[in-house]
Design a protein around this motif. Structure first.
Motif, PDB file in Angstrom:
ATOM      1  N   VAL A 198      16.517  33.910 -11.081  1.00 12.87           N
ATOM      2  CA  VAL A 198      15.505  33.968 -10.025  1.00 12.87           C
ATOM      3  C   VAL A 198      15.072  35.415  -9.818  1.00 12.87           C
ATOM      4  O   VAL A 198      15.891  36.336  -9.875  1.00 12.87           O
ATOM      5  N   ASN A 199      13.781  35.591  -9.589  1.00 11.31           N
ATOM      6  CA  ASN A 199      13.220  36.916  -9.322  1.00 11.31           C
ATOM      7  C   ASN A 199      12.128  36.776  -8.265  1.00 11.31           C
ATOM      8  O   ASN A 199      11.287  35.879  -8.345  1.00 11.31           O
ATOM      9  N   SER A 200      12.156  37.633  -7.263  1.00 12.93           N
ATOM     10  CA  SER A 200      11.110  37.628  -6.244  1.00 12.93           C
ATOM     11  C   SER A 200      10.242  38.867  -6.416  1.00 12.93           C
ATOM     12  O   SER A 200      10.670  39.863  -6.999  1.00 12.93           O
ATOM     13  N   PHE A 201       9.021  38.791  -5.908  1.00 11.93           N
ATOM     14  CA  PHE A 201       8.159  39.971  -5.916  1.00 11.93           C
ATOM     15  C   PHE A 201       7.375  40.008  -4.613  1.00 11.93           C
ATOM     16  O   PHE A 201       7.066  38.969  -4.023  1.00 11.93           O
ATOM     17  N   PRO A 202       7.048  41.205  -4.129  1.00 17.80           N
ATOM     18  CA  PRO A 202       6.350  41.326  -2.842  1.00 17.80           C
ATOM     19  C   PRO A 202       4.877  40.951  -2.964  1.00 17.80           C
ATOM     20  O   PRO A 202       4.235  41.214  -3.988  1.00 17.80           O
ATOM     21  N   GLU A 258      17.503  32.027  -1.405  1.00 20.10           N
ATOM     22  CA  GLU A 258      18.007  30.875  -0.641  1.00 20.10           C
ATOM     23  C   GLU A 258      17.237  29.605  -0.987  1.00 20.10           C
ATOM     24  O   GLU A 258      17.834  28.534  -1.208  1.00 20.10           O
ATOM     25  N   GLN A 259      15.910  29.696  -1.083  1.00 21.94           N
ATOM     26  CA  GLN A 259      15.094  28.518  -1.363  1.00 21.94           C
ATOM     27  C   GLN A 259      15.377  27.953  -2.756  1.00 21.94           C
ATOM     28  O   GLN A 259      15.502  26.734  -2.923  1.00 21.94           O
ATOM     29  N   VAL A 260      15.485  28.834  -3.743  1.00 21.91           N
ATOM     30  CA  VAL A 260      15.738  28.374  -5.112  1.00 21.91           C
ATOM     31  C   VAL A 260      17.159  27.806  -5.222  1.00 21.91           C
ATOM     32  O   VAL A 260      17.378  26.771  -5.872  1.00 21.91           O
ATOM     33  N   ALA A 266      22.585  25.042  -6.260  1.00 20.91           N
ATOM     34  CA  ALA A 266      23.445  25.992  -6.974  1.00 20.91           C
ATOM     35  C   ALA A 266      24.868  25.967  -6.425  1.00 20.91           C
ATOM     36  O   ALA A 266      25.082  25.841  -5.216  1.00 20.91           O
ATOM     37  N   GLU A 267      25.834  26.068  -7.339  1.00 19.82           N
ATOM     38  CA  GLU A 267      27.238  26.188  -6.945  1.00 19.82           C
ATOM     39  C   GLU A 267      27.576  27.633  -6.603  1.00 19.82           C
ATOM     40  O   GLU A 267      28.476  27.912  -5.815  1.00 19.82           O
ATOM     41  N   LEU A 268      26.835  28.543  -7.245  1.00 20.94           N
ATOM     42  CA  LEU A 268      27.152  29.964  -7.136  1.00 20.94           C
ATOM     43  C   LEU A 268      25.879  30.780  -7.310  1.00 20.94           C
ATOM     44  O   LEU A 268      25.052  30.471  -8.172  1.00 20.94           O
ATOM     45  N   VAL A 269      25.726  31.815  -6.484  1.00 19.27           N
ATOM     46  CA  VAL A 269      24.651  32.786  -6.653  1.00 19.27           C
ATOM     47  C   VAL A 269      25.287  34.122  -7.025  1.00 19.27           C
ATOM     48  O   VAL A 269      26.249  34.563  -6.371  1.00 19.27           O
ATOM     49  N   GLU A 289      24.023  41.005   1.715  1.00 22.64           N
ATOM     50  CA  GLU A 289      24.577  40.618   3.001  1.00 22.64           C
ATOM     51  C   GLU A 289      23.684  39.617   3.734  1.00 22.64           C
ATOM     52  O   GLU A 289      24.158  38.694   4.385  1.00 22.64           O
ATOM     53  N   HIS A 290      22.375  39.804   3.633  1.00 25.77           N
ATOM     54  CA  HIS A 290      21.452  38.837   4.243  1.00 25.77           C
ATOM     55  C   HIS A 290      21.596  37.470   3.561  1.00 25.77           C
ATOM     56  O   HIS A 290      21.586  36.434   4.214  1.00 25.77           O
ATOM     57  N   VAL A 291      21.700  37.471   2.240  1.00 23.89           N
ATOM     58  CA  VAL A 291      21.793  36.229   1.484  1.00 23.89           C
ATOM     59  C   VAL A 291      23.070  35.471   1.822  1.00 23.89           C
ATOM     60  O   VAL A 291      23.060  34.254   2.004  1.00 23.89           O
ATOM     61  N   ILE A 292      24.187  36.192   1.930  1.00 25.11           N
ATOM     62  CA  ILE A 292      25.477  35.557   2.167  1.00 25.11           C
ATOM     63  C   ILE A 292      25.467  34.719   3.438  1.00 25.11           C
ATOM     64  O   ILE A 292      26.017  33.618   3.486  1.00 25.11           O
TER      65      ILE A 292
END
Length: 312
Positions: A198-202, A258-260, A266-269, A289-292
């Motif tokens: 997964v990759n995000s872009f602004p 989070e969405q993907v 997913a079992e693991l990120v 930390e935000h993702v967790i």
């Protein structure tokens, strides 16, 4: 392919249900069945301030009391390990330390542990800023990978989501992309799972859209999307990962990840994290930390190559 050979499991002293230890046992069993050999240590850091403040006792007497508490916890931990009936041998280690994260990181540095596994849970957002939880400290300061375990299981043929930053030309980001993807491939091989990227872009910066009305934000976003998709395909091909398992989306990393993760169950990120300290750490944390706090599954956080812990 190199697997983990030395794993430290952080024990939660408040419960008999040690999900981090269960995850370590399963992982170690998979490593051993694939021809590897892994050592697992169950580690508990305890401290009771009242023992330090008992002025009527001598220093030697206080030390005897501390050793008695440590011995009780060692017996408790041995019972928990035996109750899980692990196929592997697990050492237990109990220490007296008033800052658990320091005890953990110091042990990692001294004993060259290659992976730390710790149970985690949803943190209160306000308290997470004012009183940084132990796992946030570990994320920032532990030199080896840190696996934070939640309730999600790791079934066979499950999905592992590797969060990469393919749009950056910076050497540190590219190196971390490789490290994250290699780790995902390794774990997928161990648990017979599938790797997704997964990759995000602004999107268009708000100030540009406001200050330059004629700016074509749609064209800008399309160009950014194509740039990241091209880079993602090249990265996926490098590691023989199907393009169908790649996800490139506009948005903040923590939102997109989070969405993907939710979409593919997913079992693991797996993601990269930096060792941020001081005011910036207290106020904004970092993506990991935000993702967790948002994800329902486990998170494996990796440091860039060459990272040196501030505790070293």
């Amino acid at each position: 392919m190199k697997t983990y050979q030395n794993i430290l499991v952080v024990i939660d002293p408040t419960t008999n249900d040690q999900k981090a230890l269960k995850r370590a046992i399963d992982l170690a069993a998979n490593i051993n069945s694939s021809g590897g050999k892994v050592n697992v240590t169950a580690f508990l850091s305890i401290f009771d301030f009242s023992y330090e403040m008992t002025t009527i006792l001598s220093s030697d007497e206080r030390d005897v009391m501390r050793q008695s508490v440590i011995k009780d916890k060692e017996l408790w931990l041995t019972d928990i390990i035996n109750g899980l009936n692990p196929e592997i041998q697990i050492k237990n280690q109990v220490v007296w330390h008033n800052r658990p994260f320091e005890a953990i990181v110091e042990r990692v540095i001294q004993e060259n542990y290659e992976l730390v596994i710790k149970g985690t849970h949803q943190h209160d957002k306000f308290k997470s800023v004012v009183f940084t939880p132990t796992d946030w400290h570990i994320l920032r300061k532990c030199p080896c990978p840190v696996l934070l375990v939640k309730e999600h299981e790791w079934p066979v043929n499950g999905n592992i989501l590797a969060a990469v930053n393919v749009g950056s030309d910076e050497a540190e980001h590219q190196s971390l992309n490789v490290k994250i993807t290699q780790e995902a491939k390794l774990l997928a091989q161990l648990i017979k799972g599938h790797v997704h990227l997964v990759n995000s872009f602004p999107g268009t910066p708000v100030n540009i859209a406001i200050e330059i009305p004629e700016f074509n934000s749609t064209e800008y976003n399309d160009t950014m999307l194509k740039h990241h998709e091209k880079a993602m395909i090249a990265h996926a091909n490098q590691f023989d990962i199907s393009v169908a398992n790649t996800h490139v989306e506009e948005g903040l990393p923590e939102t997109v990840i989070e969405q993907v993760a939710e979409k593919i169950d997913a079992e693991l990120v797996i993601l990269g994290t930096i060792g941020r300290t001081g005011i910036s750490a207290a106020l904004i944390g970092n993506t990991a930390e935000h993702v967790i706090d948002q994800l329902k599954c486990d998170v494996l956080a990796l440091k860039p190559d060459g990272y040196v812990s501030p505790l070293e």
